[in-house]
Design a protein around this motif. Structure first.
Motif, PDB file in Angstrom:
ATOM      1  N   ASP A   1     -28.882 -20.141 -36.708  1.00 44.31           N
ATOM      2  CA  ASP A   1     -28.617 -21.571 -36.545  1.00 44.31           C
ATOM      3  C   ASP A   1     -28.760 -22.289 -37.881  1.00 44.31           C
ATOM      4  N   GLY A   2     -27.795 -23.119 -38.181  1.00 46.59           N
ATOM      5  CA  GLY A   2     -27.842 -23.908 -39.401  1.00 46.59           C
ATOM      6  C   GLY A   2     -27.114 -23.294 -40.570  1.00 46.59           C
ATOM      7  N   SER A   3     -26.868 -21.988 -40.535  1.00 45.26           N
ATOM      8  CA  SER A   3     -26.163 -21.353 -41.642  1.00 45.26           C
ATOM      9  C   SER A   3     -24.923 -20.583 -41.182  1.00 45.26           C
ATOM     10  N   GLY A   4     -24.951 -20.125 -39.929  1.00 48.64           N
ATOM     11  CA  GLY A   4     -23.816 -19.372 -39.416  1.00 48.64           C
ATOM     12  C   GLY A   4     -23.803 -17.917 -39.812  1.00 48.64           C
ATOM     13  N   GLU A   5     -24.789 -17.486 -40.628  1.00 49.15           N
ATOM     14  CA  GLU A   5     -24.848 -16.075 -41.010  1.00 49.15           C
ATOM     15  C   GLU A   5     -25.232 -15.238 -39.794  1.00 49.15           C
ATOM     16  N   VAL A   6     -24.821 -13.982 -39.816  1.00 50.87           N
ATOM     17  CA  VAL A   6     -25.107 -13.084 -38.701  1.00 50.87           C
ATOM     18  C   VAL A   6     -26.067 -12.003 -39.173  1.00 50.87           C
ATOM     19  N   LEU A   7     -27.193 -11.898 -38.472  1.00 46.53           N
ATOM     20  CA  LEU A   7     -28.239 -10.935 -38.803  1.00 46.53           C
ATOM     21  C   LEU A   7     -28.447 -10.012 -37.609  1.00 46.53           C
ATOM     22  N   VAL A   8     -28.307  -8.720 -37.825  1.00 45.59           N
ATOM     23  CA  VAL A   8     -28.560  -7.756 -36.745  1.00 45.59           C
ATOM     24  C   VAL A   8     -30.067  -7.621 -36.552  1.00 45.59           C
ATOM     25  N   VAL A   9     -30.492  -7.747 -35.302  1.00 39.78           N
ATOM     26  CA  VAL A   9     -31.905  -7.652 -34.970  1.00 39.78           C
ATOM     27  C   VAL A   9     -32.161  -6.329 -34.254  1.00 39.78           C
ATOM     28  N   GLN A  10     -33.101  -5.556 -34.785  1.00 39.85           N
ATOM     29  CA  GLN A  10     -33.566  -4.355 -34.093  1.00 39.85           C
ATOM     30  C   GLN A  10     -34.604  -4.830 -33.076  1.00 39.85           C
ATOM     31  N   ARG A  11     -34.131  -5.036 -31.854  1.00 40.55           N
ATOM     32  CA  ARG A  11     -34.913  -5.771 -30.858  1.00 40.55           C
ATOM     33  C   ARG A  11     -36.045  -4.954 -30.253  1.00 40.55           C
ATOM     34  N   GLY A  12     -35.881  -3.647 -30.193  1.00 40.77           N
ATOM     35  CA  GLY A  12     -36.914  -2.821 -29.582  1.00 40.77           C
ATOM     36  C   GLY A  12     -36.334  -1.531 -29.049  1.00 40.77           C
ATOM     37  N   TRP A  13     -37.144  -0.847 -28.242  1.00 39.72           N
ATOM     38  CA  TRP A  13     -36.789   0.483 -27.727  1.00 39.72           C
ATOM     39  C   TRP A  13     -36.737   0.439 -26.220  1.00 39.72           C
ATOM     40  N   ALA A  14     -35.749   1.153 -25.658  1.00 41.46           N
ATOM     41  CA  ALA A  14     -35.624   1.275 -24.207  1.00 41.46           C
ATOM     42  C   ALA A  14     -35.408   2.737 -23.856  1.00 41.46           C
ATOM     43  N   GLN A  15     -36.027   3.178 -22.771  1.00 37.49           N
ATOM     44  CA  GLN A  15     -35.894   4.571 -22.351  1.00 37.49           C
ATOM     45  C   GLN A  15     -34.525   4.804 -21.728  1.00 37.49           C
ATOM     46  N   ARG A  16     -33.969   5.970 -21.980  1.00 35.58           N
ATOM     47  CA  ARG A  16     -32.655   6.297 -21.455  1.00 35.58           C
ATOM     48  C   ARG A  16     -32.775   6.935 -20.081  1.00 35.58           C
ATOM     49  N   SER A  17     -31.666   6.967 -19.362  1.00 37.05           N
ATOM     50  CA  SER A  17     -31.608   7.618 -18.065  1.00 37.05           C
ATOM     51  C   SER A  17     -31.474   9.125 -18.262  1.00 37.05           C
ATOM     52  N   PHE A  18     -32.267   9.893 -17.534  1.00 32.54           N
ATOM     53  CA  PHE A  18     -32.207  11.345 -17.662  1.00 32.54           C
ATOM     54  C   PHE A  18     -31.130  11.952 -16.768  1.00 32.54           C
ATOM     55  N   THR A  19     -30.576  11.155 -15.864  1.00 35.24           N
ATOM     56  CA  THR A  19     -29.546  11.661 -14.961  1.00 35.24           C
ATOM     57  C   THR A  19     -28.145  11.231 -15.370  1.00 35.24           C
ATOM     58  N   ASP A  20     -28.036  10.142 -16.099  1.00 31.18           N
ATOM     59  CA  ASP A  20     -26.729   9.640 -16.517  1.00 31.18           C
ATOM     60  C   ASP A  20     -26.813   9.218 -17.984  1.00 31.18           C
ATOM     61  N   ARG A  21     -26.264  10.038 -18.854  1.00 23.51           N
ATOM     62  CA  ARG A  21     -26.373   9.768 -20.291  1.00 23.51           C
ATOM     63  C   ARG A  21     -25.532   8.575 -20.720  1.00 23.51           C
ATOM     64  N   THR A  22     -24.629   8.113 -19.887  1.00 26.23           N
ATOM     65  CA  THR A  22     -23.780   6.965 -20.237  1.00 26.23           C
ATOM     66  C   THR A  22     -24.358   5.645 -19.719  1.00 26.23           C
ATOM     67  N   ALA A  23     -25.452   5.727 -18.957  1.00 28.00           N
ATOM     68  CA  ALA A  23     -26.029   4.513 -18.377  1.00 28.00           C
ATOM     69  C   ALA A  23     -26.780   3.718 -19.440  1.00 28.00           C
ATOM     70  N   LEU A  24     -26.568   2.415 -19.425  1.00 23.83           N
ATOM     71  CA  LEU A  24     -27.275   1.535 -20.348  1.00 23.83           C
ATOM     72  C   LEU A  24     -28.568   1.041 -19.711  1.00 23.83           C
ATOM     73  N   PRO A  25     -29.642   0.971 -20.476  1.00 26.67           N
ATOM     74  CA  PRO A  25     -30.908   0.480 -19.917  1.00 26.67           C
ATOM     75  C   PRO A  25     -30.815  -1.015 -19.616  1.00 26.67           C
ATOM     76  N   PRO A  26     -31.574  -1.477 -18.625  1.00 24.98           N
ATOM     77  CA  PRO A  26     -31.559  -2.905 -18.304  1.00 24.98           C
ATOM     78  C   PRO A  26     -32.292  -3.727 -19.362  1.00 24.98           C
ATOM     79  N   VAL A  27     -31.535  -4.468 -20.149  1.00 23.04           N
ATOM     80  CA  VAL A  27     -32.101  -5.302 -21.215  1.00 23.04           C
ATOM     81  C   VAL A  27     -31.665  -6.740 -20.984  1.00 23.04           C
ATOM     82  N   GLN A  28     -32.630  -7.652 -20.969  1.00 25.41           N
ATOM     83  CA  GLN A  28     -32.301  -9.059 -20.777  1.00 25.41           C
ATOM     84  C   GLN A  28     -32.060  -9.737 -22.130  1.00 25.41           C
ATOM     85  N   THR A  29     -31.026 -10.568 -22.175  1.00 28.79           N
ATOM     86  CA  THR A  29     -30.699 -11.293 -23.399  1.00 28.79           C
ATOM     87  C   THR A  29     -30.570 -12.768 -23.064  1.00 28.79           C
TER      88      THR A  29
END
Length: 247
Positions: free
Chosen positions: A111-139
């Motif tokens: 905000d205020g500059s318009g620059e884009v900064l990638v944030v390493q937000r944290g770690w989420a565990q993956r699904s062991f049954t479906d490798r294509t499933a995305l973890p539930p992350v709230q934004t």
């Protein structure tokens, strides 16, 4: 005439011994130098992280400010902006607390500059049954305030080549990501700190300096150098003298 070949052999053995001792000793010194460099780097990172917190709006996006941004690495920073969740990337095969999962990366428009900064937000565990499933992350929508440390672009893991697409990837190439998103993404990231939230853990591992490894290698090289010298003294000086002693 019979002693002349032996005379030259002794000089050759002495020369080879001197070369061996010099090489192994210099390698030991080189390892100590590498240890000193990494110690200095770790001390610099610690000193950076203890400085006062910066406002993310101080990050300038021009190419002329690359050096300035590099000098701010590991500084604490608070950034206010809006998430761009459509460009979230899940880096695969990342571990936290010895568990496999994803590092979740989302660009934040400052905000205020318009620059884009990638944030390493944290770690989420993956699904062991479906490798294509995305973890539930709230934004969150709207303006958010994120705290963390300014960090380099995520390190690369081994891959099999080729351009990666989709939300789940092994690595994130900066140039390709800029072209894919059309965003002017900064070449640095924010390693988000704080308690677990939004379905993400933030117990980031402490980066090991590797000083102990270099000290171990140095000890081995110095030990080999001493062993070469000791073997020369034993076989070329001590043993011949013992053989010449009268019985």
């Amino acid at each position: 005439m019979t002693d002349k070949p032996l005379h030259w052999k002794r000089w050759i053995v002495l020369a080879l011994t001197a070369v061996g001792v010099a090489i192994t000793f210099s390698l030991g010194l080189w390892q100590l130098g590498r240890a000193s460099e990494k110690t200095a780097l770790q001390d610099a990172r610690t000193a950076q992280s203890r400085k006062e917190m910066l406002d993310g709006r101080t990050l300038k996006g021009s190419s002329e400010d690359v050096l300035q941004r590099s000098e701010l690495l590991y500084r604490r920073m608070v950034v206010t902006g809006r998430w761009l969740p459509n460009y979230t990337v899940y880096l695969d095969n990342r571990q936290m607390n010895a568990k496999p999962g994803f590092f979740v990366l989302t660009p934040l428009q400052i905000d205020g500059s318009g620059e884009v900064l990638v944030v390493q937000r944290g770690w989420a565990q993956r699904s062991f049954t479906d490798r294509t499933a995305l973890p539930p992350v709230q934004t969150a929508e709207g303006l958010v305030q994120v705290q963390g440390h300014l960090a380099p672009w995520p390190s690369r893991l081994y891959d099999f080549g080729g351009a990666e697409t989709g939300p789940i990837r092994q690595n994130l190439d900066l140039t390709a990501y800029r072209q894919e998103t059309g965003l002017k993404v900064l070449e640095v990231t924010l390693l988000q700190s704080g308690e677990s939230s939004e379905g993400l853990l933030r117990e980031w591992p402490v980066v090991a300096s590797g000083v102990e490894k270099h000290h171990g290698y140095a000890f081995q090289w110095f030990g080999l150098s001493g062993l070469i010298a000791l073997l020369y003294v034993w076989f070329q000086i001590v043993q011949p003298r013992r053989q010449k002693r009268p019985v």
